[in-house]
Design a protein around this motif. Structure first.
Motif, PDB file in Angstrom:
ATOM      1  N   THR A  13       0.827  -1.210   0.000  1.00 19.90           N
ATOM      2  CA  THR A  13       0.000   0.000   0.000  1.00 19.90           C
ATOM      3  C   THR A  13       0.850   1.243   0.000  1.00 19.90           C
ATOM      4  O   THR A  13       0.414   2.297  -0.468  1.00 19.90           O
ATOM      5  N   GLN A  14       2.079   1.238   0.443  1.00 20.85           N
ATOM      6  CA  GLN A  14       2.990   2.373   0.454  1.00 20.85           C
ATOM      7  C   GLN A  14       4.331   1.945  -0.134  1.00 20.85           C
ATOM      8  O   GLN A  14       5.290   1.687   0.605  1.00 20.85           O
ATOM      9  N   PRO A  15       4.404   1.828  -1.464  1.00 24.16           N
ATOM     10  CA  PRO A  15       5.665   1.366  -2.063  1.00 24.16           C
ATOM     11  C   PRO A  15       6.752   2.422  -1.912  1.00 24.16           C
ATOM     12  O   PRO A  15       6.480   3.610  -1.853  1.00 24.16           O
ATOM     13  N   PHE A  16       7.978   1.957  -1.875  1.00 24.75           N
ATOM     14  CA  PHE A  16       9.139   2.850  -1.755  1.00 24.75           C
ATOM     15  C   PHE A  16       9.379   3.542  -3.107  1.00 24.75           C
ATOM     16  O   PHE A  16       9.425   2.895  -4.148  1.00 24.75           O
ATOM     17  N   ARG A  17       9.493   4.889  -3.090  1.00 22.90           N
ATOM     18  CA  ARG A  17       9.703   5.646  -4.337  1.00 22.90           C
ATOM     19  C   ARG A  17      10.950   6.485  -4.205  1.00 22.90           C
ATOM     20  O   ARG A  17      11.246   7.010  -3.136  1.00 22.90           O
ATOM     21  N   ARG A  18      11.667   6.673  -5.384  1.00 23.50           N
ATOM     22  CA  ARG A  18      12.851   7.518  -5.408  1.00 23.50           C
ATOM     23  C   ARG A  18      12.426   8.930  -5.834  1.00 23.50           C
ATOM     24  O   ARG A  18      12.657   9.344  -6.954  1.00 23.50           O
ATOM     25  N   GLU A  19      11.804   9.654  -4.966  1.00 28.13           N
ATOM     26  CA  GLU A  19      11.258  10.959  -5.290  1.00 28.13           C
ATOM     27  C   GLU A  19      12.349  12.023  -5.363  1.00 28.13           C
ATOM     28  O   GLU A  19      12.208  12.991  -6.086  1.00 28.13           O
ATOM     29  N   ARG A  20      13.408  11.890  -4.611  1.00 21.76           N
ATOM     30  CA  ARG A  20      14.444  12.913  -4.608  1.00 21.76           C
ATOM     31  C   ARG A  20      15.100  13.029  -5.987  1.00 21.76           C
ATOM     32  O   ARG A  20      15.255  14.124  -6.518  1.00 21.76           O
ATOM     33  N   ALA A  21      15.455  11.901  -6.609  1.00 23.70           N
ATOM     34  CA  ALA A  21      16.085  11.929  -7.937  1.00 23.70           C
ATOM     35  C   ALA A  21      15.112  12.478  -8.981  1.00 23.70           C
ATOM     36  O   ALA A  21      15.477  13.259  -9.861  1.00 23.70           O
ATOM     37  N   ALA A  22      13.843  12.081  -8.888  1.00 21.14           N
ATOM     38  CA  ALA A  22      12.843  12.588  -9.837  1.00 21.14           C
ATOM     39  C   ALA A  22      12.648  14.087  -9.663  1.00 21.14           C
ATOM     40  O   ALA A  22      12.528  14.838 -10.644  1.00 21.14           O
ATOM     41  N   ASN A  23      12.628  14.563  -8.432  1.00 25.66           N
ATOM     42  CA  ASN A  23      12.460  15.997  -8.172  1.00 25.66           C
ATOM     43  C   ASN A  23      13.659  16.798  -8.696  1.00 25.66           C
ATOM     44  O   ASN A  23      13.490  17.895  -9.254  1.00 25.66           O
ATOM     45  N   ILE A  24      14.864  16.249  -8.517  1.00 27.29           N
ATOM     46  CA  ILE A  24      16.051  16.929  -9.032  1.00 27.29           C
ATOM     47  C   ILE A  24      16.005  16.998 -10.562  1.00 27.29           C
ATOM     48  O   ILE A  24      16.305  18.031 -11.174  1.00 27.29           O
ATOM     49  N   GLY A  25      15.585  15.906 -11.224  1.00 28.40           N
ATOM     50  CA  GLY A  25      15.465  15.904 -12.689  1.00 28.40           C
ATOM     51  C   GLY A  25      14.438  16.905 -13.180  1.00 28.40           C
ATOM     52  O   GLY A  25      14.667  17.642 -14.152  1.00 28.40           O
ATOM     53  N   LEU A  26      13.284  16.942 -12.492  1.00 26.70           N
ATOM     54  CA  LEU A  26      12.247  17.903 -12.882  1.00 26.70           C
ATOM     55  C   LEU A  26      12.717  19.344 -12.661  1.00 26.70           C
ATOM     56  O   LEU A  26      12.422  20.232 -13.459  1.00 26.70           O
ATOM     57  N   ALA A  27      13.453  19.571 -11.582  1.00 22.34           N
ATOM     58  CA  ALA A  27      13.968  20.916 -11.331  1.00 22.34           C
ATOM     59  C   ALA A  27      14.965  21.328 -12.410  1.00 22.34           C
ATOM     60  O   ALA A  27      14.978  22.481 -12.864  1.00 22.34           O
ATOM     61  N   ALA A  28      15.810  20.382 -12.853  1.00 20.14           N
ATOM     62  CA  ALA A  28      16.771  20.691 -13.920  1.00 20.14           C
ATOM     63  C   ALA A  28      16.053  21.000 -15.228  1.00 20.14           C
ATOM     64  O   ALA A  28      16.418  21.931 -15.955  1.00 20.14           O
ATOM     65  N   ILE A  29      15.014  20.226 -15.540  1.00 25.67           N
ATOM     66  CA  ILE A  29      14.242  20.479 -16.772  1.00 25.67           C
ATOM     67  C   ILE A  29      13.565  21.839 -16.695  1.00 25.67           C
ATOM     68  O   ILE A  29      13.555  22.609 -17.662  1.00 25.67           O
ATOM     69  N   CYS A  30      12.996  22.161 -15.521  1.00 27.16           N
ATOM     70  CA  CYS A  30      12.345  23.473 -15.363  1.00 27.16           C
ATOM     71  C   CYS A  30      13.354  24.609 -15.512  1.00 27.16           C
ATOM     72  O   CYS A  30      13.066  25.635 -16.148  1.00 27.16           O
ATOM     73  N   ALA A  31      14.555  24.424 -14.947  1.00 31.69           N
ATOM     74  CA  ALA A  31      15.581  25.460 -15.073  1.00 31.69           C
ATOM     75  C   ALA A  31      15.996  25.638 -16.530  1.00 31.69           C
ATOM     76  O   ALA A  31      16.173  26.767 -17.017  1.00 31.69           O
ATOM     77  N   ALA A  32      16.136  24.522 -17.270  1.00 29.90           N
ATOM     78  CA  ALA A  32      16.499  24.610 -18.687  1.00 29.90           C
ATOM     79  C   ALA A  32      15.406  25.309 -19.485  1.00 29.90           C
ATOM     80  O   ALA A  32      15.679  26.140 -20.363  1.00 29.90           O
ATOM     81  N   LEU A  33      14.142  24.989 -19.151  1.00 26.35           N
ATOM     82  CA  LEU A  33      13.028  25.635 -19.854  1.00 26.35           C
ATOM     83  C   LEU A  33      12.974  27.130 -19.541  1.00 26.35           C
ATOM     84  O   LEU A  33      12.683  27.949 -20.424  1.00 26.35           O
ATOM     85  N   VAL A  34      13.246  27.496 -18.304  1.00 24.48           N
ATOM     86  CA  VAL A  34      13.263  28.917 -17.945  1.00 24.48           C
ATOM     87  C   VAL A  34      14.390  29.635 -18.686  1.00 24.48           C
ATOM     88  O   VAL A  34      14.212  30.759 -19.185  1.00 24.48           O
ATOM     89  N   CYS A  35      15.558  28.984 -18.795  1.00 26.52           N
ATOM     90  CA  CYS A  35      16.669  29.589 -19.551  1.00 26.52           C
ATOM     91  C   CYS A  35      16.283  29.771 -21.019  1.00 26.52           C
ATOM     92  O   CYS A  35      16.557  30.820 -21.621  1.00 26.52           O
ATOM     93  N   CYS A  36      15.647  28.734 -21.595  1.00 29.50           N
ATOM     94  CA  CYS A  36      15.204  28.857 -22.995  1.00 29.50           C
ATOM     95  C   CYS A  36      14.198  29.984 -23.151  1.00 29.50           C
ATOM     96  O   CYS A  36      14.238  30.742 -24.127  1.00 29.50           O
ATOM     97  N   LEU A  37      13.288  30.110 -22.191  1.00 29.48           N
ATOM     98  CA  LEU A  37      12.299  31.180 -22.244  1.00 29.48           C
ATOM     99  C   LEU A  37      12.969  32.549 -22.185  1.00 29.48           C
ATOM    100  O   LEU A  37      12.605  33.469 -22.928  1.00 29.48           O
ATOM    101  N   LEU A  38      13.970  32.679 -21.302  1.00 28.10           N
ATOM    102  CA  LEU A  38      14.671  33.956 -21.210  1.00 28.10           C
ATOM    103  C   LEU A  38      15.426  34.284 -22.500  1.00 28.10           C
ATOM    104  O   LEU A  38      15.412  35.424 -22.975  1.00 28.10           O
TER     105      LEU A  38
END
Length: 198
Positions: A13-38
């Motif tokens: 019912t509560q599987p173990f997830r690697r959320e920290r690595a996924a959050n870091i990847g999403l943050a990097a993608i968001c930063a790249a998108l913000v740079c592209c937007l700028l």
């Protein structure tokens, strides 16, 4: 404060997830998108500034063109008056007389004799009507001459000699006529720029 007992935790019912690595990847993608937007925003603003500058340059050029066209229309109106028509025609006539008188026909026939092939006759030559200038700024007059020859290849020799001469410009054959019943010659009308040396 109660602690979770790891032995009683249900992983189904509560599987173990690697959320920290996924959050870091999403943050990097968001930063790249913000740079592209700028970068894209900066490019758009730069293009808009260039387009605005181009529009202002075009507007000033258009205003200058309209001013020149107004001046041209005003000058054309002045020249088109009946009182000035006589002055204009007199000026054209005097310029033509000066151009014609500036040519020594004796020297012109001598210079043509150096380029005419032996089997070619100079049938007619017309007085120069307009003055022209070549790339070096040398003043020239435009000669129109009729030549005839029993052999059609003689005109090619004439054109080559005219082109190679420093006294003549690039020749041009205006018209040609084959031999007829009463005329055994191939006839050519040639125009060429001529700079007489005094």
């Amino acid at each position: 404060m109660s602690r979770l007992d790891p032995t009683k935790m249900n992983l189904a019912t509560q599987p173990f997830r690697r959320e920290r690595a996924a959050n870091i990847g999403l943050a990097a993608i968001c930063a790249a998108l913000v740079c592209c937007l700028l970068v894209l925003t900066a490019l758009i603003l730069h293009e808009r500034a260039q387009a605005s500058q181009l529009r202002s340059t075009m507007a000033s050029s258009r205003a200058n063109l309209e001013q020149v066209e107004r001046q041209q229309a005003r000058f054309a109106g002045i020249l088109g008056r009946p009182a000035n028509a006589n002055v204009f025609s007199t000026t054209v006539f005097l310029n033509q007389v000066i151009a014609r008188r500036a040519v020594s026909w004796t020297q012109a026939f001598k210079d043509l004799g150096t380029v005419l092939p032996n089997d070619m006759k100079l049938l007619a030559i017309r007085l120069p009507q307009v003055g022209v200038a070549d790339e070096s700024g040398t003043n020239r007059v435009q000669l129109t001459m009729d030549v005839g020859s029993a052999q059609p290849d003689a005109v090619i020799v004439l054109l080559k000699r005219l082109s190679a001469s420093s006294l003549f410009g690039a020749p041009r054959v205006v018209s040609q006529a084959p031999p007829g019943r009463n005329d055994p010659l191939y006839r050519y009308r040639v125009t060429v720029a001529y700079a007489q040396k005094f």
